[in-house]
Design a protein around this motif. Structure first.
Motif, PDB file in Angstrom:
ATOM      1  N   UNK A  40       0.497  -0.878   0.111  1.00 17.42           N
ATOM      2  CA  UNK A  40       0.362   0.057  -0.285  1.00 17.42           C
ATOM      3  C   UNK A  40       0.963   0.996  -0.011  1.00 17.42           C
ATOM      4  N   UNK A  41       2.175   1.003   0.383  1.00 13.27           N
ATOM      5  CA  UNK A  41       3.033   2.247  -0.482  1.00 13.27           C
ATOM      6  C   UNK A  41       2.458   3.111  -1.431  1.00 13.27           C
ATOM      7  N   UNK A  42       2.923   4.286  -1.211  1.00  9.82           N
ATOM      8  CA  UNK A  42       2.227   5.419  -2.072  1.00  9.82           C
ATOM      9  C   UNK A  42       4.026   6.597  -2.828  1.00  9.82           C
ATOM     10  N   UNK A  43       3.775   6.936  -4.421  1.00 13.79           N
ATOM     11  CA  UNK A  43       4.941   7.596  -4.414  1.00 13.79           C
ATOM     12  C   UNK A  43       4.405   9.263  -4.933  1.00 13.79           C
ATOM     13  N   UNK A  44       5.007  10.160  -3.871  1.00 19.05           N
ATOM     14  CA  UNK A  44       4.672  11.597  -4.206  1.00 19.05           C
ATOM     15  C   UNK A  44       5.149  11.756  -5.468  1.00 19.05           C
ATOM     16  N   UNK A  45       4.549  12.714  -6.632  1.00 24.32           N
ATOM     17  CA  UNK A  45       4.830  13.320  -7.184  1.00 24.32           C
ATOM     18  C   UNK A  45       5.255  15.205  -6.839  1.00 24.32           C
ATOM     19  N   UNK A  46       4.770  15.793  -6.195  1.00 24.27           N
ATOM     20  CA  UNK A  46       4.752  17.074  -5.888  1.00 24.27           C
ATOM     21  C   UNK A  46       4.008  17.356  -4.407  1.00 24.27           C
TER      22      UNK A  46
ATOM     23  N   UNK B 137      -3.963   1.462  -5.841  1.00 22.98           N
ATOM     24  CA  UNK B 137      -5.568   1.473  -6.161  1.00 22.98           C
ATOM     25  C   UNK B 137      -5.955   1.988  -4.634  1.00 22.98           C
ATOM     26  N   UNK B 138      -7.074   2.182  -4.680  1.00 25.87           N
ATOM     27  CA  UNK B 138      -7.793   3.383  -3.672  1.00 25.87           C
ATOM     28  C   UNK B 138      -7.678   2.610  -2.519  1.00 25.87           C
TER      29      UNK B 138
ATOM     30  N   UNK C 237      -6.787   4.607   0.831  1.00 28.49           N
ATOM     31  CA  UNK C 237      -7.722   4.462   1.976  1.00 28.49           C
ATOM     32  C   UNK C 237      -6.840   4.468   3.221  1.00 28.49           C
ATOM     33  N   UNK C 238      -5.273   3.369   3.048  1.00 27.65           N
ATOM     34  CA  UNK C 238      -4.575   2.916   4.046  1.00 27.65           C
ATOM     35  C   UNK C 238      -4.114   4.162   3.964  1.00 27.65           C
ATOM     36  N   UNK C 239      -3.314   4.892   3.325  1.00 30.11           N
ATOM     37  CA  UNK C 239      -2.484   6.032   3.139  1.00 30.11           C
ATOM     38  C   UNK C 239      -3.102   7.181   4.051  1.00 30.11           C
ATOM     39  N   UNK C 240      -4.602   7.636   4.049  1.00 35.08           N
ATOM     40  CA  UNK C 240      -5.283   8.189   4.617  1.00 35.08           C
ATOM     41  C   UNK C 240      -5.539   8.337   5.532  1.00 35.08           C
TER      42      UNK C 240
END
Length: 241
Positions: free
Chosen positions: A113-119, A138-139, A143-146
């Motif tokens: 569930x890791x995310x990659x930032x673009x900005x 995806x979603x 949801x985990x990020x929030x």
């Protein structure tokens, strides 16, 4: 014509001496009067003119000081003394914005569930951070990020006591769309704006610890930004907007 001088030579010398004496006395009197006049003029200048000028100068200073005293917030005017007095307060009021990198690393969930930032955009006036990111999961990852952000806290010591405050006070989800990364994998692109607590970047909060579910990070500790935190923004999927 015959003239007979009946005055003896001694008498003539006496008359001549008397004339010289009279001349000397006259000159002395004139010089004395002139000197007295100069003394009087100097006395008038010192005790009258100078005193008058001093009185007028003192009155001008008093009047101008009164005008300055009546100016609102005169203590906040830009003077050297005021600026020196404000150095400490200005130093204490400054923000340590570099902590944002520690925060972004800590709130990033573990795979898958890791995310990659673009900005990432920090707005100190509104106390918000706008994040533009993308997630392969995806979603579910969104949801985990929030939830991770909302569950993250800031721990710090103040007045000898350990205090804990939420990392953010509000979140706002923005645009969401699908795209393709550089490998052609379909991913979710999204923007998320969070309102952070004032203690996050406060200079008065020292040795703060960012505590997220399952991990924590001491602020002001990293020497740089992890390269894996930011990535290239995904491209639009062909045939979609």
């Amino acid at each position: 014509m015959i003239e007979i001088n009946l005055i003896p030579d001694v008498k003539q010398e006496l008359i001549k001496a008397q004339r010289v004496r009279s001349t000397v006395i006259s000159i002395a009197i004139i010089v004395g009067l002139a000197s007295a006049g100069v003394v009087v003029l100097l006395a008038i200048w010192v005790f009258a003119v100078q005193a008058g000028r001093g009185y007028l100068a003192d009155k001008t200073i008093t009047d101008e000081s009164a005008k300055l005293s009546n100016v609102p917030d005169i203590g906040n005017t830009l003077t050297i003394q005021n600026q020196l007095a404000q150095i400490g307060a200005t130093h204490d009021a400054k923000h340590i914005d570099s902590r944002v990198f520690d925060v972004l690393t800590t709130i990033n969930p573990e795979a898958p569930n890791s995310i990659s930032l673009t900005k990432a955009t920090l707005d100190s006036d509104s106390k918000t951070i706008k994040l533009e990111a993308q997630a392969q999961n995806s979603f579910s990852a969104l949801e985990v990020y929030k939830k991770t952000i909302l569950a993250t806290t800031i721990q710090f010591v103040k007045d000898g006591k350990t205090q804990t405050v939420p990392l953010v006070t509000a979140t706002s989800l923005g645009d969401q769309s699908y795209g393709e990364d550089t490998t052609g994998t379909k991913i979710l692109r999204f923007s998320l704006t969070v309102t952070y607590s004032e203690e996050l970047f406060s200079h008065g909060v020292q040795n703060a610890v960012i505590v997220a579910p399952g991990k924590k990070n001491v602020t002001d500790s990293f020497l740089g930004v992890p390269q894996s935190l930011f990535t290239v923004k995904a491209a639009d999927i062909k045939g979609t907007n």
